[in-house]
Write a protein that holds these residues in place. Structure first.
Motif, short mmCIF file in Angstrom:
data_model
loop_
_atom_site.label_atom_id
_atom_site.label_comp_id
_atom_site.label_asym_id
_atom_site.label_seq_id
_atom_site.Cartn_x
_atom_site.Cartn_y
_atom_site.Cartn_z
N HIS A 164 0.84 -1.20 0.00
CA HIS A 164 0.00 0.00 0.00
C HIS A 164 0.88 1.25 0.00
N ARG A 165 1.97 1.19 0.72
CA ARG A 165 2.88 2.34 0.77
C ARG A 165 3.53 2.58 -0.59
N CYS A 166 3.90 1.49 -1.30
CA CYS A 166 4.49 1.60 -2.64
C CYS A 166 3.50 2.28 -3.59
N GLU A 167 2.26 1.81 -3.53
CA GLU A 167 1.22 2.37 -4.41
C GLU A 167 0.98 3.85 -4.11
N LYS A 168 0.96 4.18 -2.84
CA LYS A 168 0.74 5.57 -2.44
C LYS A 168 1.89 6.47 -2.89
N ALA A 169 3.14 5.97 -2.76
CA ALA A 169 4.31 6.75 -3.16
C ALA A 169 4.31 6.99 -4.67
N PHE A 170 3.98 5.94 -5.45
CA PHE A 170 3.92 6.15 -6.90
C PHE A 170 2.82 7.14 -7.25
N GLY A 171 1.67 7.03 -6.56
CA GLY A 171 0.58 7.96 -6.82
C GLY A 171 0.99 9.40 -6.60
N ALA A 172 1.82 9.63 -5.58
CA ALA A 172 2.31 10.99 -5.30
C ALA A 172 3.22 11.48 -6.43
N VAL A 173 4.07 10.58 -6.95
CA VAL A 173 4.95 10.95 -8.08
C VAL A 173 4.10 11.26 -9.30
N LYS A 174 3.12 10.42 -9.60
CA LYS A 174 2.27 10.61 -10.77
C LYS A 174 1.51 11.93 -10.68
N GLU A 175 1.02 12.24 -9.50
CA GLU A 175 0.27 13.49 -9.33
C GLU A 175 1.19 14.70 -9.52
N LYS A 176 2.41 14.58 -9.04
CA LYS A 176 3.36 15.69 -9.15
C LYS A 176 3.76 15.94 -10.60
N ILE A 177 3.98 14.86 -11.34
CA ILE A 177 4.43 14.97 -12.73
C ILE A 177 3.26 15.21 -13.68
N GLY A 178 2.14 14.53 -13.39
CA GLY A 178 1.00 14.57 -14.31
C GLY A 178 1.03 13.33 -15.19
N GLU A 179 -0.06 12.58 -15.22
CA GLU A 179 -0.06 11.32 -15.98
C GLU A 179 0.26 11.55 -17.45
N LEU A 198 13.75 12.09 -11.63
CA LEU A 198 12.79 12.44 -10.60
C LEU A 198 12.99 13.88 -10.14
N PHE A 199 14.23 14.28 -9.97
CA PHE A 199 14.52 15.64 -9.51
C PHE A 199 14.17 16.66 -10.60
N ILE A 200 14.47 16.32 -11.85
CA ILE A 200 14.16 17.24 -12.96
C ILE A 200 12.66 17.50 -13.05
N TRP A 201 11.88 16.44 -12.90
CA TRP A 201 10.44 16.54 -13.12
C TRP A 201 9.66 16.97 -11.88
N THR A 202 10.20 16.73 -10.70
CA THR A 202 9.44 17.06 -9.49
C THR A 202 10.13 18.09 -8.60
N GLY A 203 11.45 18.25 -8.79
CA GLY A 203 12.20 19.14 -7.92
C GLY A 203 12.45 18.53 -6.55
N GLU A 204 12.17 17.23 -6.41
CA GLU A 204 12.34 16.55 -5.13
C GLU A 204 13.19 15.29 -5.29
N ARG A 205 13.69 14.81 -4.17
CA ARG A 205 14.52 13.61 -4.16
C ARG A 205 13.67 12.39 -3.82
N GLU A 206 14.27 11.22 -4.03
CA GLU A 206 13.54 9.97 -3.80
C GLU A 206 13.04 9.86 -2.36
N GLU A 207 13.86 10.29 -1.41
CA GLU A 207 13.45 10.17 -0.01
C GLU A 207 12.23 11.03 0.32
N ASP A 208 11.94 12.04 -0.51
CA ASP A 208 10.77 12.87 -0.28
C ASP A 208 9.47 12.10 -0.54
N PHE A 209 9.58 11.07 -1.39
CA PHE A 209 8.40 10.27 -1.71
C PHE A 209 8.39 8.97 -0.92
N TRP A 210 9.57 8.46 -0.60
CA TRP A 210 9.65 7.17 0.07
C TRP A 210 10.28 7.34 1.45
#
Length: 210
Positions: A164-179, A198-210
């Motif tokens: 569930h956490r994996c799915e939620k983290a991906f959902g946050a990335v998708k929302e930030k980037i736009g499907e 990830l940084f180019i498209w969201t301005g955030e690092r992996e640890e910010d999502f996970w």
């Protein structure tokens, strides 16, 4: 005229080419005798081939739409024996390695209504790994789970919470980037690697999502 016909038939390369075309036409007329998948150990499950084919096509279309890349065109599905299945965790319905899906208890999954989504989920893993993008596990698992969840595969507890956490983290990335931008995001992964993309498209690092 006779000379031309004799040269045509005596030329081995041309002869093989035309014979090959004739065989392909015959096989395609016979109705898909050129399978893109092989099922091993599934003789007792006649319902399995059409479900595998349908799940594969559905996953293929979804993968191409999301990433902009064509997925693998050939794969295997191995139905695990009851003896082998006993060695796996009770919650594990299937897993994949390279171009092969290892499936457990297909009849039970069919009866629970999760066979197709379980197969499509594993197809996503095969498609992603075939490109060697080296995306982190949470992103790959979250991507597969987001679009092809298999409710009831994972019981409650830590395992269920992790997926569930994996799915939620991906959902946050998708929302930030736009499907609609995900194909461009995957092109950037191909070119620059996951962390930089990830940084180019969201301005955030992996640890910010996970």
């Amino acid at each position: 005229m006779e000379k031309k016909r004799t040269w045509w038939w005596n030329n081995l390369s041309l002869r093989c080419f035309f014979l090959g075309v004739m065989i392909l036409l015959f096989l395609s007329r016979e109705g898909g005798a050129l399978p893109t998948f092989v099922i091993e150990g599934g003789e007792s499950f006649p319902f399995l081939p059409p479900i595998v084919e349908e799940a594969g096509e559905e996953a293929c279309l979804c993968f191409q739409k999301l990433t902009g890349y064509l997925p693998s065109s050939s794969f295997r599905v191995v139905v695990l024996s009851p003896e082998t299945s006993k060695m796996l965790p009770s919650w594990m319905a299937a897993f994949s390695r390279r171009d092969t899906i290892y499936l457990r208890s297909p009849l039970s999954l069919l009866q629970r209504g999760i066979l197709s989504s379980t197969l499509a989920h594993e197809f996503f893993h095969i498609f992603i790994e075939s490109y060697d993008w080296q995306v982190p596990f949470w992103f790959e698992e979250g991507l597969a789970s987001f679009f092809f969840p298999a409710p009831g595969v994972h019981p409650g507890g830590e395992v269920s919470e992790f997926y569930h956490r994996c799915e939620k983290a991906f959902g946050a990335v998708k929302e930030k980037i736009g499907e609609e931008n995900l194909p461009s995001f995957f092109f950037t992964i191909e070119d620059r690697g996951f962390s930089e993309a990830l940084f180019i498209w969201t301005g955030e690092r992996e640890e910010d999502f996970w």
